[in-house]
Design an enzyme around this catalytic site. Sequence first.
Site, PDB file in Angstrom:
ATOM      1  N   GLN A 172      46.700  29.009  46.585  1.00 46.40           N
ATOM      2  CA  GLN A 172      47.129  29.642  45.338  1.00 46.40           C
ATOM      3  C   GLN A 172      47.882  30.934  45.666  1.00 46.40           C
ATOM      4  OE1 GLN A 172      44.007  30.879  42.631  1.00 46.40           O
ATOM      5  NE2 GLN A 172      45.326  30.710  40.846  1.00 46.40           N
ATOM      6  N   PRO A 297      41.333  37.044  52.071  1.00 49.45           N
ATOM      7  CA  PRO A 297      42.018  38.064  51.249  1.00 49.45           C
ATOM      8  C   PRO A 297      41.504  38.179  49.818  1.00 49.45           C
ATOM      9  CG  PRO A 297      43.425  36.138  51.523  1.00 49.45           C
ATOM     10  CD  PRO A 297      42.218  35.908  52.373  1.00 49.45           C
ATOM     11  N   GLY A 299      38.151  37.560  46.785  1.00 53.17           N
ATOM     12  CA  GLY A 299      36.708  37.517  46.635  1.00 53.17           C
ATOM     13  C   GLY A 299      36.240  36.081  46.709  1.00 53.17           C
ATOM     14  N   MET A 301      37.720  31.718  45.932  1.00 50.10           N
ATOM     15  CA  MET A 301      38.784  30.787  45.553  1.00 50.10           C
ATOM     16  C   MET A 301      38.143  29.477  45.140  1.00 50.10           C
ATOM     17  SD  MET A 301      41.973  30.182  45.083  1.00 50.10           S
ATOM     18  CE  MET A 301      42.404  28.604  44.333  1.00 50.10           C
ATOM     19  N   HIS A 330      35.504  28.186  37.028  1.00 47.96           N
ATOM     20  CA  HIS A 330      36.841  27.603  37.206  1.00 47.96           C
ATOM     21  C   HIS A 330      36.803  26.073  37.261  1.00 47.96           C
ATOM     22  CE1 HIS A 330      39.864  30.718  37.565  1.00 47.96           C
ATOM     23  NE2 HIS A 330      39.218  31.386  38.522  1.00 47.96           N
ATOM     24  N   GLU A 349      42.367  32.628  34.229  1.00 48.90           N
ATOM     25  CA  GLU A 349      41.449  33.707  34.614  1.00 48.90           C
ATOM     26  C   GLU A 349      40.695  34.324  33.435  1.00 48.90           C
ATOM     27  OE1 GLU A 349      40.469  34.005  37.523  1.00 48.90           O
ATOM     28  OE2 GLU A 349      42.037  32.998  38.668  1.00 48.90           O
ATOM     29  N   TYR A 413      42.825  38.851  33.877  1.00 50.38           N
ATOM     30  CA  TYR A 413      41.369  38.692  33.922  1.00 50.38           C
ATOM     31  C   TYR A 413      40.686  39.364  32.734  1.00 50.38           C
ATOM     32  CZ  TYR A 413      41.759  37.072  38.771  1.00 50.38           C
ATOM     33  OH  TYR A 413      42.059  36.358  39.897  1.00 50.38           O
ATOM     34  N   LYS A 588      41.697  43.203  47.184  1.00 52.14           N
ATOM     35  CA  LYS A 588      41.259  44.050  46.077  1.00 52.14           C
ATOM     36  C   LYS A 588      40.625  45.360  46.579  1.00 52.14           C
ATOM     37  CE  LYS A 588      37.276  43.920  43.388  1.00 52.14           C
ATOM     38  NZ  LYS A 588      36.208  43.274  42.625  1.00 52.14           N
TER      39      LYS A 588
HETATM   40  N1  BES Z   1      41.721  32.015  41.719  1.00 53.42           N
HETATM   41  C1  BES Z   1      41.338  33.350  41.963  1.00 53.42           C
HETATM   42  C2  BES Z   1      41.929  33.927  43.212  1.00 53.42           C
HETATM   43  C3  BES Z   1      43.444  33.929  43.255  1.00 53.42           C
HETATM   44  C4  BES Z   1      44.189  34.236  42.133  1.00 53.42           C
HETATM   45  C5  BES Z   1      44.092  33.644  44.431  1.00 53.42           C
HETATM   46  C6  BES Z   1      45.580  34.205  42.205  1.00 53.42           C
HETATM   47  C7  BES Z   1      45.473  33.630  44.490  1.00 53.42           C
HETATM   48  C8  BES Z   1      46.222  33.913  43.373  1.00 53.42           C
HETATM   49  C9  BES Z   1      39.805  33.489  41.997  1.00 53.42           C
HETATM   50  O1  BES Z   1      39.157  32.689  41.077  1.00 53.42           O
HETATM   51  C10 BES Z   1      39.482  34.908  41.592  1.00 53.42           C
HETATM   52  O2  BES Z   1      39.759  35.244  40.487  1.00 53.42           O
HETATM   53  N2  BES Z   1      38.897  35.677  42.493  1.00 53.42           N
HETATM   54  C11 BES Z   1      38.515  37.050  42.248  1.00 53.42           C
HETATM   55  C12 BES Z   1      37.054  37.168  41.987  1.00 53.42           C
HETATM   56  C13 BES Z   1      36.640  37.195  40.577  1.00 53.42           C
HETATM   57  C14 BES Z   1      35.140  37.427  40.463  1.00 53.42           C
HETATM   58  C15 BES Z   1      37.380  38.147  39.705  1.00 53.42           C
HETATM   59  C16 BES Z   1      38.796  37.852  43.499  1.00 53.42           C
HETATM   60  O3  BES Z   1      39.166  37.241  44.506  1.00 53.42           O
HETATM   61  O4  BES Z   1      38.634  39.061  43.483  1.00 53.42           O
HETATM   62 ZN    ZN Z   2      39.413  33.400  39.077  1.00 47.73          ZN
END
Ligand code: BES
Ligand code: ZN
Length: 633
Positions: A172, A297, A299, A301, A330, A349, A413, A588
């Site tokens: 992604q 990279p 939190g 996936m 998800h 999201e 988000y 992040k």
């Molecule tokens: N799908 C996302 C990660 C992502 C988004 C990867 C866009 C590449 C492009 C995953 O579900 C996500 O939202 N991860 C968050 C954690 C969440 C608890 C907010 C993260 O990685 O911080």
């Molecule tokens: Zn997500």
Amino acid sequence: MFSITHKFYLFCSLAFLLSGLTNCNKQAEQKNNNTTTNMPVSTQPQQDIHTFARPQEVVMQHLNLELSVDFKQQILKGKATCAIKNLAKTNKFYVDTKDLQIEKVEIGQQSTTFKLGEEKAFLGRPLEIDIFGSTDSVTIYYQTSPTAEALQWLSAAQTAGKKAPYLFTQSQAILARTWIPCQDSPGIRFTYQAKINVPENLLAVMSANNPTEKNTKGEYFFKMDKAIPAYLLALAVGDFSFKPTGTRTGVYAEAASLDKAVAEFADMEKMLEAAEKLYGQYDWGRYDVLVMPPSFPFGGMENPKLTFVTPTIITGDQSLVSLVAHELAHSWSGNLVTNATWADFWLNEGFTVYFERRIMEAVYGKQYAAMLELIGLQDVKDEIVAMNNGEDTKLKIDLANRNPDDGVTHIAYEKGFFFLRTIEEAVGREKFDAFVKQYFKTFAYQSITTEQFLDYLNKNLLDALPAAKEKINAQQWIYATGLPTNHPTLKSEQFAYVDTCIAAWLNGSSPTLFKTSQWTTHEWLRFVRSLPENITLEQMTVLDNTFKLSNTNNAEIAAVWFVLAAKKDYKTAYLPMEKFLTQVGRRKFIVPIYQALYKNANPQTKNWAEQTYKRARAGYHAVAVVTLDKLFG
Ligand code: BES
Ligand code: ZN
């Protein structure tokens, strides 16, 4: 006789009848919907601008992947067979590629001609394959490049066990094309199977049915028989083992961290049950989690059947498991009902954050969920300030000529969450839950746009409730900048206590008097994030001496404390900060720290940040490197 659009509708309806594929038919539907809802011109639904694929002409239905994993050369090599439907009986099939070396392409056993088009920023190169009207399968022989952005190759030294190398993918948003030639668009779904060859003593797992044990041959077979978009294709290879946490859930991790991970994620089965109770049956069979190396990279996936998670959520007190609830959610929002384009990312999201907090409420109670909501509110407010209330603070954003990664902000988000939370409050939970459940059912295995969602929302919920509809003002949430003020007011007893502590401390009372023994990560986050802008170095020293903030093992708390330290040039934190920056690759966390260091007025600090980045860079995933290279330009 017919206008182009009429021809398009006719063609689509015909294609739909012939093929049973609903993709382009749905696009026609959106166009109809739009004229009736008076959408501003700029928000007309568009085709996915981040792909070279032409799914109205030829659409991929199944992928058969055969790859060998070469750790020495850091390449994947093999072939991808695409089963296709040639809807338009055209003689060209376009797939996305980026940094792939194409060796040959075959139809049946016959080789066919192909051309790699010009490289475009972010998108890579279209692979144009000559086919026949009757072609139903194409095999592409290829290899990846050592710099493929989806792939991170780790040496044994960079893993927890230090004994075996590790490879993982992150597809992604548009990086699947750097390891598989395919139609890489969230609006195109296909099933897949794979045969992966790996060096001895390593296990391979994918977003599919997975083995739980190594075999001596190093050959693994996979099957995903539900149609998924390319961004959910995933592979990891390493020395990890499996332990169940329930009948349908379990954990894969390196031996060194397996037991800790199992203890941390002990509630996974309960979360799965709570999720099903809310919004319907889990459709993917098993739900397992793979613990990634610290350079991961993100939190988490949501790779179907097998979520990838950062090891930084393993704190020993289960206080960061909302991330697992998020990735699990998800499985409905995103993996069942998918954003049609990356401009509709908030649909994935925003819904997932909402669902995540409902799971957390069901398993850990209302007070817990309230803390998560309040942290989210602070996140989105800060983000809007950082973005100067600009165009990207709209839910539906414009990504023309941009990397979809630009849309990965707290807006999708948390503004997404607060929009849904506002609807919940206005119509009542019972009606909202019934609506959401039906929404997932109606659009399962489909990819939809914001406009389709809005239309569905009006027809199935809000049109019958005009007062609530007016109060919510969905148009404003989606198409205007900033955070509308009509969202519910939030309260948390726990946070009220934290705020009282800070106020008392600022009035001269000692921090040793705070009752912090029961504080979880969230109270600490609230605490650090609520410290005043004008805090002095002396005050920081007092807090640090009392609470050992610079040396916390909790990455989430460390990350916010380090941002404050970097802003204030609080040097005591720099040694542990350096260790953190060279060990953890979660974007992040590290981006805000580097940003704050780089903005620092002290030229020595800026220089130190540059040197630290230079040293740490090789250990980061390409996704983080792309963001940070921009900063250090
Ligand atoms: N799908 C996302 C990660 C992502 C988004 C990867 C866009 C590449 C492009 C995953 O579900 C996500 O939202 N991860 C968050 C954690 C969440 C608890 C907010 C993260 O990685 O911080
Ligand atoms: Zn997500």
